[in-house]
Design an enzyme around this catalytic site. Structure first.
Site, PDB file in Angstrom:
ATOM      1  CD  GLN A 114      -2.986   0.931   0.077  1.00  0.00           C
ATOM      2  OE1 GLN A 114      -3.362  -0.193  -0.250  1.00  0.00           O
ATOM      3  NE2 GLN A 114      -3.435   2.034  -0.511  1.00  0.00           N
ATOM      4  CB  VAL A 128      -3.951   5.439  -3.766  1.00  0.00           C
ATOM      5  CG1 VAL A 128      -3.037   4.418  -3.108  1.00  0.00           C
ATOM      6  CG2 VAL A 128      -4.183   5.084  -5.230  1.00  0.00           C
ATOM      7  CB  ALA A 129      -6.101   4.215   1.542  1.00  0.00           C
ATOM      8  CB  SER A 189      -5.599   0.385   2.296  1.00  0.00           C
ATOM      9  OG  SER A 189      -6.184  -0.449   1.310  1.00  0.00           O
ATOM     10  CG  HIS A 237      -7.548  -3.214  -1.133  1.00  0.00           C
ATOM     11  ND1 HIS A 237      -8.117  -4.150  -1.958  1.00  0.00           N
ATOM     12  CD2 HIS A 237      -7.958  -1.997  -1.584  1.00  0.00           C
ATOM     13  CE1 HIS A 237      -8.842  -3.543  -2.894  1.00  0.00           C
ATOM     14  NE2 HIS A 237      -8.760  -2.236  -2.683  1.00  0.00           N
ATOM     15  CG  ASP A 293     -10.511  -2.788  -5.969  1.00  0.00           C
ATOM     16  OD1 ASP A 293     -11.362  -2.324  -5.174  1.00  0.00           O
ATOM     17  OD2 ASP A 293      -9.323  -2.421  -5.993  1.00  0.00           O
ATOM     18  CD  GLU A 347     -12.034   3.574  -4.778  1.00  0.00           C
ATOM     19  OE1 GLU A 347     -12.133   2.409  -4.331  1.00  0.00           O
ATOM     20  OE2 GLU A 347     -11.020   4.275  -4.630  1.00  0.00           O
ATOM     21  CG  HIS A 405     -13.468  -0.593  -2.563  1.00  0.00           C
ATOM     22  ND1 HIS A 405     -12.090  -0.656  -2.455  1.00  0.00           N
ATOM     23  CD2 HIS A 405     -13.936  -0.877  -1.325  1.00  0.00           C
ATOM     24  CE1 HIS A 405     -11.754  -0.943  -1.206  1.00  0.00           C
ATOM     25  NE2 HIS A 405     -12.869  -1.088  -0.498  1.00  0.00           N
TER      26      HIS A 405
END
Length: 293
Positions: A180, A198-199, A204, A206, A213, A262, A265
Protein backbone atom coordinates in the site's frame (compact mmCIF):
# COMPACT_ATOMS: atom_id res chain seq x y z
CA UNK A 1 -65.31 -11.21 28.04
CA UNK A 2 -66.58 -10.78 24.47
CA UNK A 3 -69.53 -13.11 25.12
CA UNK A 4 -70.51 -11.13 28.23
CA UNK A 5 -70.26 -7.86 26.33
CA UNK A 6 -72.50 -9.06 23.51
CA UNK A 7 -74.99 -10.34 26.08
CA UNK A 8 -75.05 -6.92 27.81
CA UNK A 9 -75.51 -5.13 24.47
CA UNK A 10 -78.37 -7.46 23.55
CA UNK A 11 -80.13 -6.91 26.90
CA UNK A 12 -79.67 -3.14 26.65
CA UNK A 13 -81.14 -3.16 23.15
CA UNK A 14 -84.23 -4.95 24.39
CA UNK A 15 -84.67 -2.45 27.24
CA UNK A 16 -84.29 0.52 24.91
CA UNK A 17 -86.75 -1.02 22.48
CA UNK A 18 -89.34 -1.43 25.25
CA UNK A 19 -88.84 2.14 26.46
CA UNK A 20 -89.33 3.51 22.98
CA UNK A 21 -92.87 2.18 22.98
CA UNK A 22 -93.72 4.53 25.87
CA UNK A 23 -91.60 7.54 24.89
CA UNK A 24 -91.89 8.50 21.25
CA UNK A 25 -90.22 11.95 21.64
CA UNK A 26 -86.56 12.08 20.56
CA UNK A 27 -83.90 13.23 23.04
CA UNK A 28 -83.11 16.94 23.14
CA UNK A 29 -79.63 18.02 21.93
CA UNK A 30 -79.50 20.60 24.69
CA UNK A 31 -80.24 17.99 27.32
CA UNK A 32 -77.38 15.84 26.04
CA UNK A 33 -74.98 18.79 26.31
CA UNK A 34 -76.12 19.41 29.90
CA UNK A 35 -75.44 15.80 30.84
CA UNK A 36 -71.74 16.22 29.79
CA UNK A 37 -70.13 19.05 31.86
CA UNK A 38 -67.66 21.36 30.14
CA UNK A 39 -64.01 21.66 31.16
CA UNK A 40 -64.80 24.31 33.83
CA UNK A 41 -67.92 22.63 35.23
CA UNK A 42 -68.36 19.68 37.56
CA UNK A 43 -71.24 17.26 37.64
CA UNK A 44 -73.15 16.41 40.79
CA UNK A 45 -72.13 13.13 42.40
CA UNK A 46 -74.39 10.23 41.51
CA UNK A 47 -75.68 7.64 43.94
CA UNK A 48 -75.75 5.00 41.25
CA UNK A 49 -72.68 3.24 39.87
CA UNK A 50 -71.90 3.32 36.11
CA UNK A 51 -73.85 0.88 33.97
CA UNK A 52 -72.21 -2.16 32.45
CA UNK A 53 -72.23 -0.42 29.06
CA UNK A 54 -70.43 2.61 30.54
CA UNK A 55 -67.87 0.36 32.21
CA UNK A 56 -67.21 -1.38 28.90
CA UNK A 57 -66.74 2.00 27.20
CA UNK A 58 -64.29 3.08 29.89
CA UNK A 59 -62.35 -0.15 29.50
CA UNK A 60 -62.20 0.39 25.74
CA UNK A 61 -60.91 3.94 26.21
CA UNK A 62 -58.29 3.08 28.83
CA UNK A 63 -55.40 1.12 27.25
CA UNK A 64 -54.27 -1.94 29.13
CA UNK A 65 -50.69 -3.09 29.59
CA UNK A 66 -51.30 -5.72 26.91
CA UNK A 67 -52.31 -3.14 24.28
CA UNK A 68 -49.96 -2.97 21.32
CA UNK A 69 -47.91 0.15 20.65
CA UNK A 70 -49.06 2.43 17.83
CA UNK A 71 -47.55 1.40 14.50
CA UNK A 72 -45.16 4.38 14.32
CA UNK A 73 -43.85 3.68 17.83
CA UNK A 74 -43.42 0.00 16.95
CA UNK A 75 -41.40 0.97 13.87
CA UNK A 76 -39.20 3.24 15.98
CA UNK A 77 -38.64 0.39 18.44
CA UNK A 78 -37.77 -2.01 15.61
CA UNK A 79 -35.34 0.53 14.16
CA UNK A 80 -33.61 0.85 17.51
CA UNK A 81 -33.34 -2.93 17.73
CA UNK A 82 -31.84 -3.31 14.25
CA UNK A 83 -29.45 -0.38 14.63
CA UNK A 84 -27.48 -1.87 17.50
CA UNK A 85 -24.41 -4.09 17.67
CA UNK A 86 -22.46 -5.95 20.36
CA UNK A 87 -19.36 -4.09 21.50
CA UNK A 88 -17.08 -6.64 19.84
CA UNK A 89 -17.97 -5.17 16.44
CA UNK A 90 -16.67 -1.71 17.29
CA UNK A 91 -13.07 -0.58 16.90
CA UNK A 92 -10.81 -0.79 19.92
CA UNK A 93 -8.37 2.07 19.46
CA UNK A 94 -4.98 2.88 20.92
CA UNK A 95 -2.73 5.74 19.91
CA UNK A 96 0.54 4.50 18.41
CA UNK A 97 3.15 7.00 17.25
CA UNK A 98 0.47 9.70 17.23
CA UNK A 99 -2.00 7.69 15.13
CA UNK A 100 -5.23 5.92 16.21
CA UNK A 101 -4.55 2.22 15.57
CA UNK A 102 -7.17 -0.54 15.63
CA UNK A 103 -6.39 -3.20 18.25
CA UNK A 104 -9.03 -5.74 17.13
CA UNK A 105 -8.43 -5.90 13.36
CA UNK A 106 -9.89 -9.43 13.02
CA UNK A 107 -13.34 -7.96 13.62
CA UNK A 108 -15.48 -8.51 10.49
CA UNK A 109 -16.81 -4.96 10.86
CA UNK A 110 -13.36 -3.41 11.27
CA UNK A 111 -13.86 0.27 10.51
CA UNK A 112 -10.84 1.41 8.47
CA UNK A 113 -10.49 4.92 7.06
CA UNK A 114 -8.35 8.06 7.31
CA UNK A 115 -9.08 8.26 11.03
CA UNK A 116 -8.63 4.62 12.05
CA UNK A 117 -5.59 2.65 10.91
CA UNK A 118 -4.67 -1.01 10.89
CA UNK A 119 -1.40 -2.01 12.58
CA UNK A 120 1.49 -1.86 10.14
CA UNK A 121 2.34 -5.52 10.83
CA UNK A 122 -1.24 -6.81 10.54
CA UNK A 123 -1.73 -9.76 8.18
CA UNK A 124 -5.01 -11.72 8.46
CA UNK A 125 -4.39 -15.33 9.45
CA UNK A 126 -7.26 -16.82 7.43
CA UNK A 127 -6.45 -15.57 3.93
CA UNK A 128 -7.62 -17.83 1.08
CA UNK A 129 -8.09 -17.47 -2.66
CA UNK A 130 -11.80 -17.37 -3.56
CA UNK A 131 -12.92 -19.71 -6.32
CA UNK A 132 -13.99 -16.99 -8.75
CA UNK A 133 -12.87 -15.58 -12.08
CA UNK A 134 -9.94 -13.15 -11.92
CA UNK A 135 -9.18 -10.51 -14.54
CA UNK A 136 -5.59 -11.81 -14.79
CA UNK A 137 -6.33 -15.53 -14.54
CA UNK A 138 -6.07 -17.68 -11.43
CA UNK A 139 -2.71 -16.84 -9.88
CA UNK A 140 -1.31 -17.39 -6.39
CA UNK A 141 -0.37 -13.80 -5.75
CA UNK A 142 -1.20 -11.59 -2.72
CA UNK A 143 -4.02 -9.61 -4.35
CA UNK A 144 -5.91 -12.83 -5.12
CA UNK A 145 -6.52 -13.44 -1.42
CA UNK A 146 -9.34 -12.52 0.95
CA UNK A 147 -10.28 -13.54 4.44
CA UNK A 148 -12.07 -16.89 4.43
CA UNK A 149 -15.56 -15.64 5.35
CA UNK A 150 -15.41 -12.82 2.82
CA UNK A 151 -14.05 -15.18 0.14
CA UNK A 152 -17.00 -17.55 0.61
CA UNK A 153 -19.41 -14.64 0.31
CA UNK A 154 -17.67 -13.45 -2.87
CA UNK A 155 -18.07 -16.91 -4.39
CA UNK A 156 -21.80 -16.77 -3.64
CA UNK A 157 -22.04 -13.28 -5.16
CA UNK A 158 -20.30 -14.37 -8.35
CA UNK A 159 -22.55 -17.43 -8.59
CA UNK A 160 -25.63 -15.24 -8.14
CA UNK A 161 -24.44 -12.90 -10.87
CA UNK A 162 -23.77 -15.82 -13.24
CA UNK A 163 -27.33 -17.09 -12.79
CA UNK A 164 -28.49 -13.76 -14.22
CA UNK A 165 -25.92 -13.79 -17.02
CA UNK A 166 -23.81 -11.12 -15.34
CA UNK A 167 -20.07 -11.58 -15.88
CA UNK A 168 -17.80 -10.38 -13.08
CA UNK A 169 -14.08 -10.64 -12.48
CA UNK A 170 -12.07 -10.09 -9.32
CA UNK A 171 -9.22 -7.61 -9.76
CA UNK A 172 -7.59 -6.83 -6.42
CA UNK A 173 -8.10 -8.17 -2.91
CA UNK A 174 -5.62 -8.32 -0.03
CA UNK A 175 -2.79 -5.81 0.01
CA UNK A 176 -0.01 -5.59 2.58
CA UNK A 177 0.98 -2.41 4.41
CA UNK A 178 4.24 -2.22 2.43
CA UNK A 179 2.48 -2.72 -0.93
CA UNK A 180 0.00 0.00 0.00
CA UNK A 181 2.91 2.33 0.73
CA UNK A 182 4.27 1.71 -2.79
CA UNK A 183 0.91 2.39 -4.43
CA UNK A 184 0.34 5.50 -2.35
CA UNK A 185 3.73 6.95 -3.25
CA UNK A 186 3.04 6.30 -6.94
CA UNK A 187 -0.39 7.98 -6.74
CA UNK A 188 1.04 11.05 -5.02
CA UNK A 189 3.84 11.31 -7.60
CA UNK A 190 1.29 11.03 -10.39
CA UNK A 191 -1.63 13.14 -9.08
CA UNK A 192 -0.38 15.09 -6.07
CA UNK A 193 -0.89 14.78 -2.33
CA UNK A 194 -4.59 15.61 -2.59
CA UNK A 195 -5.39 12.54 -4.72
CA UNK A 196 -8.46 10.74 -3.33
CA UNK A 197 -8.33 7.19 -4.61
CA UNK A 198 -5.30 5.51 -3.01
CA UNK A 199 -5.32 5.27 0.77
CA UNK A 200 -2.42 5.99 3.07
CA UNK A 201 -0.69 2.81 4.25
CA UNK A 202 -2.56 1.45 7.25
CA UNK A 203 -5.83 3.10 6.24
CA UNK A 204 -6.65 0.81 3.33
CA UNK A 205 -9.46 -1.73 3.56
CA UNK A 206 -7.46 -4.00 1.27
CA UNK A 207 -5.05 -4.70 4.12
CA UNK A 208 -8.02 -6.00 6.17
CA UNK A 209 -8.61 -8.82 3.66
CA UNK A 210 -12.30 -7.85 3.56
CA UNK A 211 -12.27 -5.87 0.31
CA UNK A 212 -12.20 -6.86 -3.34
CA UNK A 213 -12.16 -4.67 -6.43
CA UNK A 214 -14.42 -6.11 -9.13
CA UNK A 215 -14.77 -5.31 -12.82
CA UNK A 216 -15.96 -6.76 -16.14
CA UNK A 217 -14.99 -7.16 -19.76
CA UNK A 218 -17.39 -4.32 -20.67
CA UNK A 219 -14.80 -1.85 -19.32
CA UNK A 220 -11.79 -3.99 -20.24
CA UNK A 221 -11.54 -5.05 -16.57
CA UNK A 222 -10.56 -1.54 -15.61
CA UNK A 223 -11.33 0.15 -12.28
CA UNK A 224 -13.16 3.15 -13.68
CA UNK A 225 -16.16 5.19 -12.58
CA UNK A 226 -17.88 4.44 -15.89
CA UNK A 227 -18.44 0.95 -14.49
CA UNK A 228 -21.56 2.27 -12.75
CA UNK A 229 -23.23 2.68 -16.18
CA UNK A 230 -22.65 -0.90 -17.25
CA UNK A 231 -25.13 -3.71 -16.74
CA UNK A 232 -22.63 -5.45 -14.49
CA UNK A 233 -21.96 -2.36 -12.38
CA UNK A 234 -25.66 -1.70 -11.93
CA UNK A 235 -26.28 -5.32 -10.92
CA UNK A 236 -23.49 -5.09 -8.38
CA UNK A 237 -24.90 -1.88 -6.89
CA UNK A 238 -28.38 -3.41 -6.61
CA UNK A 239 -27.45 -6.87 -5.35
CA UNK A 240 -24.13 -6.88 -3.48
CA UNK A 241 -25.87 -6.40 -0.11
CA UNK A 242 -27.70 -9.72 -0.51
CA UNK A 243 -24.30 -11.40 -0.18
CA UNK A 244 -22.92 -9.30 2.69
CA UNK A 245 -21.10 -6.65 0.62
CA UNK A 246 -21.48 -2.91 0.24
CA UNK A 247 -20.17 -0.44 -2.31
CA UNK A 248 -17.81 1.10 0.21
CA UNK A 249 -17.07 4.45 -1.44
CA UNK A 250 -20.41 5.72 -2.68
CA UNK A 251 -21.28 8.48 -5.09
CA UNK A 252 -22.02 11.85 -3.42
CA UNK A 253 -20.58 10.55 -0.14
CA UNK A 254 -17.03 11.67 -0.89
CA UNK A 255 -17.03 14.29 1.86
CA UNK A 256 -18.00 11.59 4.35
CA UNK A 257 -15.75 8.72 3.26
CA UNK A 258 -12.79 10.89 2.26
CA UNK A 259 -12.43 8.99 -1.02
CA UNK A 260 -13.67 9.37 -4.57
CA UNK A 261 -16.58 7.31 -5.89
CA UNK A 262 -15.52 3.70 -6.54
CA UNK A 263 -18.34 1.56 -8.00
CA UNK A 264 -15.88 -1.35 -8.19
CA UNK A 265 -14.82 -1.49 -4.53
CA UNK A 266 -16.68 -4.16 -2.54
CA UNK A 267 -16.34 -4.36 1.22
CA UNK A 268 -17.59 -7.37 3.17
CA UNK A 269 -19.58 -6.44 6.30
CA UNK A 270 -21.83 -9.52 6.68
CA UNK A 271 -25.43 -9.04 7.81
CA UNK A 272 -24.92 -5.31 8.36
CA UNK A 273 -24.92 -4.89 4.57
CA UNK A 274 -28.73 -5.02 4.47
CA UNK A 275 -29.14 -2.18 6.96
CA UNK A 276 -26.44 -0.09 5.30
CA UNK A 277 -27.90 -0.58 1.81
CA UNK A 278 -31.56 -0.01 2.73
CA UNK A 279 -30.69 3.25 4.48
CA UNK A 280 -28.15 4.30 1.83
CA UNK A 281 -25.46 4.85 4.44
CA UNK A 282 -21.73 5.14 4.17
CA UNK A 283 -19.94 2.98 6.72
CA UNK A 284 -19.04 6.19 8.57
CA UNK A 285 -22.73 7.10 8.84
CA UNK A 286 -23.63 3.60 9.96
CA UNK A 287 -21.23 3.74 12.90
CA UNK A 288 -22.48 7.21 13.79
CA UNK A 289 -26.02 5.80 14.11
CA UNK A 290 -25.56 2.28 15.43
CA UNK A 291 -25.69 1.74 19.18
CA UNK A 292 -23.21 -0.33 21.13
CA UNK A 293 -24.75 -3.00 23.36
Amino acid sequence: MKKNRWLIVAISSLVLSSCSQYNQEPANDGQQEQEEPSDNETSAPSDSSPSNDEQDEQEDQEPSEDDELPEDETEDQNEEDTMSLPSEYFNEIEEVDGQPVIQNPNNILTFVNHDYHLPSDYVPEDLVIPDVKFSYGHQDIPKSYMREEAAGALEALFAGAKEENIELAAVSGYRSYDRQQELYDQAVARSGADQEFVANPGSSEHQSGLAMDVSSASVNYGLVQEYEDTEEGQWLADNAHHFGFIIRYQKEKEDITGYGYEPWHLRYVGEAAIEIYENQLALEEFFDLVKEI
